[in-house]
Motif scaffolding. Structure first.
Motif, short mmCIF file in Angstrom:
data_model
loop_
_atom_site.label_atom_id
_atom_site.label_comp_id
_atom_site.label_asym_id
_atom_site.label_seq_id
_atom_site.Cartn_x
_atom_site.Cartn_y
_atom_site.Cartn_z
N VAL A 99 0.87 -1.18 0.00
CA VAL A 99 0.00 0.00 0.00
C VAL A 99 0.90 1.22 0.00
O VAL A 99 1.98 1.21 0.62
CB VAL A 99 -0.92 0.03 1.25
CG1 VAL A 99 -1.71 1.33 1.34
CG2 VAL A 99 -1.85 -1.17 1.28
N GLN A 120 -2.09 -0.59 -10.05
CA GLN A 120 -3.31 -1.00 -9.34
C GLN A 120 -3.08 -1.24 -7.85
O GLN A 120 -3.64 -2.15 -7.24
CB GLN A 120 -3.93 -2.23 -10.02
CG GLN A 120 -4.33 -1.94 -11.44
CD GLN A 120 -5.02 -3.11 -12.11
OE1 GLN A 120 -5.02 -4.22 -11.60
NE2 GLN A 120 -5.63 -2.84 -13.24
N LYS A 121 -2.25 -0.40 -7.27
CA LYS A 121 -2.02 -0.43 -5.83
C LYS A 121 -3.07 0.43 -5.13
O LYS A 121 -3.63 1.36 -5.71
CB LYS A 121 -0.63 0.14 -5.49
CG LYS A 121 0.53 -0.60 -6.10
CD LYS A 121 0.87 -1.82 -5.31
CE LYS A 121 2.11 -2.50 -5.90
NZ LYS A 121 2.63 -3.52 -5.03
N THR A 122 -3.32 0.15 -3.87
CA THR A 122 -4.11 1.04 -3.04
C THR A 122 -3.24 2.24 -2.71
O THR A 122 -2.10 2.08 -2.27
CB THR A 122 -4.56 0.34 -1.75
OG1 THR A 122 -5.42 -0.74 -2.11
CG2 THR A 122 -5.29 1.29 -0.82
N ASP A 142 -11.73 3.87 -7.26
CA ASP A 142 -11.87 2.72 -6.37
C ASP A 142 -10.60 2.37 -5.60
O ASP A 142 -10.65 1.57 -4.67
CB ASP A 142 -12.31 1.48 -7.16
CG ASP A 142 -13.68 1.65 -7.77
OD1 ASP A 142 -14.48 2.46 -7.24
OD2 ASP A 142 -13.97 0.97 -8.78
N ARG A 143 -9.46 2.94 -5.97
CA ARG A 143 -8.18 2.58 -5.32
C ARG A 143 -7.51 3.75 -4.62
O ARG A 143 -6.53 3.55 -3.92
CB ARG A 143 -7.23 1.99 -6.35
CG ARG A 143 -7.68 0.66 -6.87
CD ARG A 143 -6.55 -0.04 -7.58
NE ARG A 143 -6.94 -1.34 -8.04
CZ ARG A 143 -6.84 -2.46 -7.35
NH1 ARG A 143 -6.36 -2.43 -6.14
NH2 ARG A 143 -7.21 -3.61 -7.85
N TYR A 145 -7.76 6.69 -1.87
CA TYR A 145 -8.51 7.10 -0.68
C TYR A 145 -7.92 8.40 -0.16
O TYR A 145 -6.71 8.57 -0.15
CB TYR A 145 -8.41 6.02 0.41
CG TYR A 145 -9.01 4.70 -0.01
CD1 TYR A 145 -10.33 4.40 0.30
CD2 TYR A 145 -8.26 3.77 -0.73
CE1 TYR A 145 -10.89 3.19 -0.09
CE2 TYR A 145 -8.81 2.57 -1.13
CZ TYR A 145 -10.12 2.28 -0.81
OH TYR A 145 -10.68 1.10 -1.21
N THR A 156 -7.57 2.89 7.08
CA THR A 156 -7.87 2.62 5.68
C THR A 156 -7.06 1.44 5.17
O THR A 156 -7.58 0.59 4.44
CB THR A 156 -7.61 3.88 4.83
OG1 THR A 156 -8.42 4.96 5.34
CG2 THR A 156 -7.98 3.64 3.37
N CYS A 160 -8.73 -1.95 3.70
CA CYS A 160 -8.50 -2.38 2.32
C CYS A 160 -7.87 -3.74 2.33
O CYS A 160 -7.72 -4.44 1.42
CB CYS A 160 -7.58 -1.41 1.62
SG CYS A 160 -8.33 0.20 1.40
#
Length: 160
Positions: A99, A120-122, A142-143, A145, A156, A160
């Motif tokens: 993350v 496509q990492k948070t 969507d990824r 925050y 968070t 996740c």
């Protein structure tokens, strides 16, 4: 079992006092979770503050350094990876993190956020830069925050 690696990215020379305080708290909270802190490894800005915070809570720190030597490295880095890649090391920071928490904003931080989105990492944004929040959130609703405190950032990550 693989340990969770949390990348804290943020400005060096241009870090604000709020960025530094948040980074220090993030380092502490990451360590208290038993996670590994990954930074750019330098002895300046968010990298230094997060590493010092993690060390104050007896955490493990990993620094992905831009050069080939320890020149400019934080004393709070436990494991140093010397890349000799300059800013190109940003992709290593991103790929090695489970993350990404962006603490503050600068050009290098923006590149790491963009790479994180591409991979496509948070990505968690802890800053008060509304333009960057809107822009990055629009790229990956969507990824990405947006949080206001280090505690909310950690919550968070857990969510996740």
């Amino acid at each position: 079992m693989k340990k969770t690696i949390i990348g804290v990215m943020g400005p060096g020379e241009t870090a604000t006092s709020v960025d530094l305080e948040n980074a220090y708290q993030l380092g502490q909270l990451i360590a208290k979770q038993g996670w590994i802190l990954l930074t750019g490894g330098r002895n300046i800005g968010v990298m230094e503050a997060a590493s010092q915070g993690a060390k104050s809570a007896e955490g493990l720190t990993l620094g992905i350094l831009p050069g080939a030597t320890s020149l400019g490295m934080s004393e709070a880095v436990d494991i140093a990876i010397f890349t000799n890649l300059g800013n190109a090391r940003n992709i290593i920071n991103v790929l090695s993190s489970d993350v990404i928490i962006a603490c503050g904003m600068g050009a290098g931080t923006a590149s790491e956020i963009a790479l994180g989105i591409k991979q496509q990492k948070t990505v968690i944004l802890l800053n008060n830069n509304l333009e960057s929040q809107v822009f990055f959130k629009s790229l990956s609703p969507d990824r990405v925050y947006i949080v206001e405190t280090p505690t909310e950032a950690i919550e968070t990550v857990i969510y996740c």
